[in-house]
Design a protein around this motif. Structure first.
Motif, PDB file in Angstrom:
ATOM      1  N   HIS A  22       1.176  10.354  11.694  1.00  0.00           N
ATOM      2  CA  HIS A  22       0.431   9.159  11.316  1.00  0.00           C
ATOM      3  C   HIS A  22       1.410   8.005  11.135  1.00  0.00           C
ATOM      4  N   ASP A  24       1.606   3.825   9.446  1.00  0.00           N
ATOM      5  CA  ASP A  24       0.972   2.965   8.443  1.00  0.00           C
ATOM      6  C   ASP A  24       0.394   3.776   7.283  1.00  0.00           C
ATOM      7  N   THR A  27      -1.396   2.109   4.232  1.00  0.00           N
ATOM      8  CA  THR A  27      -2.714   1.476   4.341  1.00  0.00           C
ATOM      9  C   THR A  27      -3.856   2.409   3.979  1.00  0.00           C
ATOM     10  N   SER A  28      -3.559   3.663   3.597  1.00  0.00           N
ATOM     11  CA  SER A  28      -4.626   4.600   3.239  1.00  0.00           C
ATOM     12  C   SER A  28      -4.128   5.619   2.228  1.00  0.00           C
ATOM     13  N   ARG A 363      -7.704   5.281  11.190  1.00  0.00           N
ATOM     14  CA  ARG A 363      -6.656   4.493  11.827  1.00  0.00           C
ATOM     15  C   ARG A 363      -6.592   3.126  11.154  1.00  0.00           C
ATOM     16  N   ARG A 364      -5.460   2.484  11.249  1.00  0.00           N
ATOM     17  CA  ARG A 364      -5.269   1.175  10.627  1.00  0.00           C
ATOM     18  C   ARG A 364      -6.410   0.247  11.016  1.00  0.00           C
ATOM     19  N   THR A 377      -4.096  -5.624  14.077  1.00  0.00           N
ATOM     20  CA  THR A 377      -3.925  -5.419  12.638  1.00  0.00           C
ATOM     21  C   THR A 377      -3.571  -6.750  11.987  1.00  0.00           C
ATOM     22  N   LYS A 384      -7.528   1.799   6.226  1.00  0.00           N
ATOM     23  CA  LYS A 384      -7.733   2.558   7.459  1.00  0.00           C
ATOM     24  C   LYS A 384      -9.224   2.846   7.573  1.00  0.00           C
TER      25      LYS A 384
END
Length: 536
Positions: A22, A24, A27-28, A363-364, A377, A384
């Motif tokens: 994965h 980023d 971001t989650s 996903r982002r 983005t 995400k």
């Protein structure tokens, strides 16, 4: 001497908590939980390595103690000792065989298993972008929620379950990241915090010289020449040969002398410096200030007269057969635009199913470029997302039907259910859900018209922060697990309602999961007929 074999085993079956790398991570929060399992596996592997090294050293120690005692006896009477034929044989055996085995044991590398584990796991590690993103999130939370550096450093945040604190080295790292972004305001704050913790006696690898070097320059960039000189002098007391500090000091003295030549009194100069230091950060637009105030719960308060127009009720979806005998609980959150909340509208079991379906696909989150229309983005959307179709699961299909029954709108032309999980300081800054007149091609590829309405499920409680706010009107809607909010983005005429401009506030503490359904114009012609007025 026979050395027992040392077995060092690493359970490779636990190495891959997820099957693909994965990016980023910051971001989650949902994806960051996988990193907790990764780190736990590495700790287990590291402890196995330590045990193997300790076992190896224990065997070497026993061998040394045994030989120490034997050689003490032998050196007192070498000839007498070797007069015994068994002693003579064992001496030959030790020097020819056993010392060689000992050498092999000493040279044996016990780290192979741990290094192999690290190599496999490293491909799933966060990268520099993740670390920078998480650092920027802390700075964003600091600004949005008016947190001072000491409060944040000591982890004194509302609603925390697992209190944590920042070391002086952590504060120094935050300051460096701000510095690379030319954010001298936050550089000063965090370098000062690092220095404060070191002055209080914290043991750290952070170096005061490096901290003062960054700090003095950041202060100078903000116009406080006097403070910059004071900090540089302190640096030179610690390291008189520091080349850059000596150069800076000469430059600062030159600037000071130049100011005196222009007949500026020192009092006026100091007053100007103090005035400049009051400018803490870049001026934000009025919307930004309203947005941050709403996130802190400091927004406009509705007048009692307006509050009297807000009601709670049992709602049957305008006599929908599914809800006549079992109406749902509905309450008004705001009057203009009308925002309603449905309570207990999605069960915990449904929430878990939706999250499990979405998590592997997260996903982002992207935004649509208003010029090119391409998805990309953006720094102002930290989350995400994943999309779920009704045909994939009876749960998703049931949720779609529920939305249609309660809104009276056709969901066949709606977008798929979007599931979002917010990251560290996760947010989505003020935006419109509908396409404006300057974006005529916003949803052209869908062929279903503009986004007429938004349905938003809250799938988790949030300990602090994470509100949905409407800066244009001063409304704040706070997350509550199992509820959903609904509003129209367009007037019945099809014109956009600009008062629906909204934002997702940064998550201060907790993990925020939401899912939303964007309903489109097509199919609603007889469900929500047009009116003759543009604003009705």
């Amino acid at each position: 001497m026979a050395f027992s074999k040392i077995w060092y085993t690493v359970a490779l079956g636990l190495l891959l908590p997820f099957s693909y790398a994965h990016t980023d991570f910051f971001t989650s929060i949902g994806h960051m939980t996988d990193l907790i399992n990764t780190e736990k596996d590495l700790v287990v592997s590291l402890k196995d390595y330590i045990k193997a090294e300790e076992s190896k050293l224990e065997q070497i120690k026993k061998w040394a103690e045994k030989l120490d005692q034997l050689t003490d006896t032998a050196t007192k009477d070498p000839e007498g000792f070797l007069g015994h034929p068994v002693n003579a044989f064992k001496l030959m055996k030790r020097l020819n065989t056993e010392w060689g085995e000992l050498e092999s044991l000493v040279l044996k590398d016990m780290s192979d298993g741990f290094i192999s584990n690290m190599t496999i796991q490293r491909q799933f590690f966060p990268n520099d972008e993740d670390q920078t993103g998480a650092a920027k999130a802390l700075l964003r939370l600091q600004d949005t929620y008016n947190l001072d550096t000491d409060t944040l450093s000591r982890g004194n945040l509302p609603g925390v379950k697992h209190k944590s604190f920042l070391t002086a080295e952590d504060c120094f790292e935050l300051g460096k990241i701000a510095y690379t972004e030319a954010d001298y305001y936050h550089t000063e704050l965090w370098m000062e915090q690092a220095l404060k913790q070191l002055d209080e006696g914290e043991v750290s690898s952070a170096d005061k010289v490096y901290i003062l070097d960054y700090l003095s320059y950041a202060v100078y960039q903000q116009g406080d020449l006097g403070k910059a000189m004071m900090l540089t002098k302190r640096l030179l007391e610690l390291d008189p040969e520091h080349q850059r500090a000596n150069g800076n000091m000469k430059y600062f003295e030159y600037i000071m002398a130049k100011e005196k030549e222009t007949n500026k009194s020192s009092t006026d100069s100091e007053g100007q410096m103090e005035k400049e230091t009051e400018v803490k950060k870049k001026d934000y637009l009025p919307e930004r200030r309203k947005y941050e105030m709403l996130c802190r719960g400091e927004g406009l308060k509705m007048t009692p007269r307006r509050q009297k127009r807000l009601f709670c009720r049992y709602y049957d979806g305008n006599r929908n057969p599914r809800y006549i005998l079992g109406p749902v609980k509905q309450e008004d959150e705001w009057d203009k635009p009308r925002i309603v909340r449905f309570l207990d509208i999605i069960s915990d079991e449904e929430i878990e199913t939706v999250k499990e379906l979405a998590k592997p696909r997260l996903r982002r989150a992207t935004i649509s470029n208003p010029i090119t229309g391409a998805l990309e983005t953006a720094h102002y959307r930290i989350s995400k997302s994943a999309w779920l179709s009704g045909y994939e699961s009876p749960v998703v299909s049931r949720i779609n039907t529920r939305i249609q029954d309660l809104t009276g709108l056709d969901v066949s032309t709606a977008e798929e259910l979007q599931v979002a999980n917010y990251g560290v300081g996760g947010q989505y800054e003020p935006h419109f859900d509908f396409g404006r007149k300057d974006e005529p091609d916003a949803f052209k590829e869908l062929g279903t018209g503009n986004r007429i309405a938004t349905w938003l499920f809250y799938m988790s409680d949030v300990s602090a922060g994470g509100a949905t706010v409407f800066p244009e009107v001063g409304a704040s809607v706070w997350p509550k697990k199992g509820t959903a909010v609904f509003w129209y983005n367009l007037f019945p005429s099809g014109e956009g309602d600009y008062s629906t401009r909204h934002a997702a506030c940064p998550v201060l503490v907790g993990n925020k999961w939401v899912s939303n359904k964007w309903l489109h114009e097509r199919g609603q012609e007889f469900r929500r007929p047009c009116t003759l007025s543009e604003l009705e």
